[in-house]
Design a protein around this motif. Structure first.
Motif, mmCIF file in Angstrom:
data_model
loop_
_atom_site.group_PDB
_atom_site.id
_atom_site.type_symbol
_atom_site.label_atom_id
_atom_site.label_comp_id
_atom_site.label_asym_id
_atom_site.label_seq_id
_atom_site.Cartn_x
_atom_site.Cartn_y
_atom_site.Cartn_z
ATOM 1 N N LEU A 1 8.734 9.804 4.615
ATOM 2 C CA LEU A 1 9.637 9.074 5.502
ATOM 3 C C LEU A 1 11.085 9.508 5.311
ATOM 4 N N ASN A 2 11.485 9.733 4.055
ATOM 5 C CA ASN A 2 12.854 10.159 3.809
ATOM 6 C C ASN A 2 13.126 11.547 4.381
ATOM 7 N N ASP A 3 12.065 12.359 4.503
ATOM 8 C CA ASP A 3 12.208 13.703 5.079
ATOM 9 C C ASP A 3 12.246 13.699 6.599
ATOM 10 N N HIS A 4 11.525 12.759 7.225
ATOM 11 C CA HIS A 4 11.303 12.842 8.672
ATOM 12 C C HIS A 4 11.929 11.705 9.481
ATOM 13 N N SER B 1 0.814 -1.223 0.000
ATOM 14 C CA SER B 1 0.000 0.000 0.000
ATOM 15 C C SER B 1 0.845 1.270 0.000
ATOM 16 N N GLY B 2 2.173 1.120 -0.017
ATOM 17 C CA GLY B 2 3.038 2.292 0.006
ATOM 18 C C GLY B 2 2.974 3.079 -1.294
ATOM 19 N N THR B 3 3.263 4.379 -1.211
ATOM 20 C CA THR B 3 3.226 5.272 -2.362
ATOM 21 C C THR B 3 4.483 6.134 -2.394
ATOM 22 N N VAL B 4 4.651 6.859 -3.491
ATOM 23 C CA VAL B 4 5.771 7.786 -3.604
ATOM 24 C C VAL B 4 5.672 8.865 -2.528
ATOM 25 N N ASP B 5 4.458 9.288 -2.185
ATOM 26 C CA ASP B 5 4.283 10.280 -1.115
ATOM 27 C C ASP B 5 4.810 9.741 0.217
ATOM 28 N N ASP B 6 4.612 8.439 0.470
ATOM 29 C CA ASP B 6 5.141 7.831 1.689
ATOM 30 C C ASP B 6 6.669 7.865 1.693
ATOM 31 N N VAL B 7 7.269 7.561 0.559
ATOM 32 C CA VAL B 7 8.734 7.611 0.457
ATOM 33 C C VAL B 7 9.229 9.011 0.780
ATOM 34 N N ASN B 8 8.587 9.998 0.188
ATOM 35 C CA ASN B 8 8.990 11.391 0.397
ATOM 36 C C ASN B 8 8.858 11.780 1.867
#
Length: 235
Positions: free
Chosen positions: A49-52, A40-47
């Motif tokens: 998590l990688n930010d925070h 269920s992960g998305t590119v928005d999730d990557v962005n």
């Protein structure tokens, strides 16, 4: 030319532990993110998590997989990126990105090569995209293989790179001190320490001895000895 084909959204599926092992091999289970659930992960999730978080994640089939880089792997990646940049920048050939250079290859596929080169003609308008995770395919992708990378995982990644338009892939193996140079998923040349790694058709003229990539930092006294004794010649 490295271009991104029309992106079609794949159907979601529920991933079991057995599914994950079939997909990635015997990968350390802690590298798989379970919030959001696999699939269920998305590119928005990557962005996000990688930010925070103090971790980097790739996205594969809706699964967030931690990108692991140890100190030794990072050292080698920086060395490769530096050598490439010294060659690329003065010639105006494009840009070199490091181990946080996150790119989207498809709607459900985000990768973070340890080093990547993008030719100027493949950068939109000849400019570096401002988006944190742009739709962009590198001409060259470099992976410094870590202990937690499985053959299954890296084999799948190799297939994806070439399917999406990457022209050249280097798999750098610190423990065996070799570099596997791929021009296709099923065609590679293994280079040992005394051999030279070159840029092929992607970066004509670039060349470095493989052994240099694995050399550890030297003390000033060691450098002085080399000057007095002359450079060592490989057999």
């Amino acid at each position: 030319m490295a271009t991104i084909n029309a992106i079609k959204k794949p159907p979601r599926k529920t991933w079991t532990v057995a599914d994950l092992y079939r997909r990635f091999g015997a990968i350390p289970f802690e590298r798989i993110r379970h919030d959001p659930p696999p699939g269920s992960g998305t590119v928005d999730d990557v962005n996000r998590l990688n930010d925070h978080e103090d971790r980097l994640y790739e996205l594969v089939d809706g699964i967030l997989v931690e990108k692991t880089v140890g100190l030794q792997e990072s050292y080698i990646a920086v060395k490769i990126a530096t050598l490439l940049n010294i060659f690329v920048e003065p010639r105006g050939l494009g840009m070199v990105a490091g181990e946080a250079g996150t790119i989207q290859l498809d709607i459900n596929l985000v990768r973070i090569p340890d080093v990547s080169f993008f030719s100027l003609e493949h950068l939109p308008g000849g400019e570096i995209p401002e988006e944190p995770i742009p739709l962009l395919v590198p001409d060259l992708a470099v992976e410094v293989i870590s202990r937690s990378n499985t053959p299954k995982e890296m084999g799948e990644k190799l297939q994806e790179y070439f399917e999406k338009g990457v022209r050249l892939v280097w798999y750098v193996r610190p423990r065996s001190r070799v570099v596997d140079v791929y021009t296709a998923p099923d065609h590679f040349t293994r280079l040992t320490a005394s051999m030279r790694l070159d840029g092929g058709d992607v970066l004509p003229g670039f060349s470095v001895q493989v052994g240099e990539l694995f050399q550890m930092p030297k003390r000033p006294s060691d450098k002085g000895k080399e000057k007095r004794n002359g450079p060592r010649r490989g057999r």
